[in-house]
Design an enzyme around this catalytic site. Structure first.
Site, mmCIF file in Angstrom:
data_model
loop_
_atom_site.group_PDB
_atom_site.id
_atom_site.type_symbol
_atom_site.label_atom_id
_atom_site.label_comp_id
_atom_site.label_asym_id
_atom_site.label_seq_id
_atom_site.Cartn_x
_atom_site.Cartn_y
_atom_site.Cartn_z
ATOM 1 N N SER A 129 0.404 -1.476 0.161
ATOM 2 C CA SER A 129 0.363 -0.352 0.268
ATOM 3 C C SER A 129 0.872 1.171 -0.610
ATOM 4 O O SER A 129 2.199 1.281 0.399
ATOM 5 C CB SER A 129 -1.134 0.217 0.944
ATOM 6 O OG SER A 129 -2.071 1.323 1.438
ATOM 7 N N TYR A 158 -1.302 -1.050 10.035
ATOM 8 C CA TYR A 158 -2.144 -1.458 8.792
ATOM 9 C C TYR A 158 -1.094 -1.047 8.050
ATOM 10 O O TYR A 158 -0.278 -1.737 7.228
ATOM 11 C CB TYR A 158 -2.953 -1.241 8.275
ATOM 12 C CG TYR A 158 -3.430 -1.075 6.794
ATOM 13 C CD1 TYR A 158 -3.756 -2.287 6.358
ATOM 14 C CD2 TYR A 158 -3.528 0.116 5.859
ATOM 15 C CE1 TYR A 158 -4.027 -2.588 4.638
ATOM 16 C CE2 TYR A 158 -3.069 -0.391 4.541
ATOM 17 C CZ TYR A 158 -3.577 -2.254 3.844
ATOM 18 O OH TYR A 158 -3.882 -1.926 2.886
#
Length: 253
Positions: free
Chosen positions: A140, A154
């Site tokens: 990401s 995350y």
């Protein structure tokens, strides 16, 4: 394009489902893994309807190593091998650092790091034995530019995955040049990802970068399968956003 056998985790929805449909349209054979069997079967059917010669759904909990090995074995049993393995499964969180619990961190590591590690350890020995193959890990932009404080663990997990991916690439580069290792870094994508996070759903922080559709992201994967590269941001604007972030962080140096 030569038809390839491609394994995709997290393929029951979002980016994984869009990638399956897109790669199916290119005539690739697919082995799809996810926990939601009904949704996974539907994606497999959609891929076949778009041109995939074969698309198989395999119930898979990627946080269980035995399930990942079973997914690998399903590809080997069905096709005698596979050419591309995409570690796409992942999950977000909405917790600030000081609010994180042990369970929060354990879940982020299990879903975003260990699941991909299981995939790497399942797929890469097969590629090494064949002398060719392509591993794709999905990280990401938050793993590089952690601008969303509530995505805390995350972002950290995706940074860890990026580091593991680079380490694997360097390890294989000299001894096994036919094995490609890629890292894909999506930004904000208009899927249900933000609704399925651990914690209360919160609208994502875009950092001034336009959100992409899952179909736009899938085009990047299709190009990467055809032309392996070390890293790809799915949104070209994310590259400049990352440069700006580090320039500000280090005073423009």
């Amino acid at each position: 394009m030569t038809s390839k056998v491609i394994v995709i985790t997290g393929a029951s929805g979002g980016i994984g489902a869009a990638v399956a449909r897109r790669l199916g349209a290119d005539g690739h054979r697919l082995v799809l893994g996810a926990r939601r069997v009904a949704e996974l079967e539907r994606v497999a059917a959609e891929a076949r309807s778009r041109g995939a010669p074969d698309a198989r759904a395999v119930a898979t909990d990627v946080t269980r190593r035995d399930d990942v090995l079973r997914l690998r074995d399903a590809a080997l049993d069905a096709f005698g091998g596979f050419d591309v393995w995409i570690n796409n499964a992942g999950r977000g969180i909405t917790r600030l650092v000081l609010d994180l619990t042990d369970a929060d961190v354990d879940d982020m590591i299990a879903v975003n790091v260990k699941s991909a590690l299981y995939g790497m350890q399942a797929a890469v020995p097969h590629f090494v034995e064949r002398g060719a193959g392509h591993l794709i890990n999905v990280s990401s932009t938050l793993g590089r530019v952690p601008i969303s404080p509530f995505r805390s663990a995350y972002s950290a997990a995706k940074a860890a995955l990026a580091s593991l991916t680079t380490s694997l690439r360097l390890d294989l580069a000299e001894r096994h040049p036919g094995v490609h290792v890629s890292l894909v870094l999506p930004g904000v994508v208009t899927t249900d990802f933000a609704q399925n996070v651990r914690g209360t759903p919160i609208a994502p922080v875009t950092g001034g970068v336009r959100a992409q559709t899952a179909e736009e992201v899938a085009e990047v994967f299709a190009d990467l399968v055809a032309h392996p590269a070390a890293e790809r941001y799915t949104n070209p604007r994310s590259v400049e956003a990352a440069r700006e972030y580090y320039a500000q962080l280090y005073g423009g140096e």
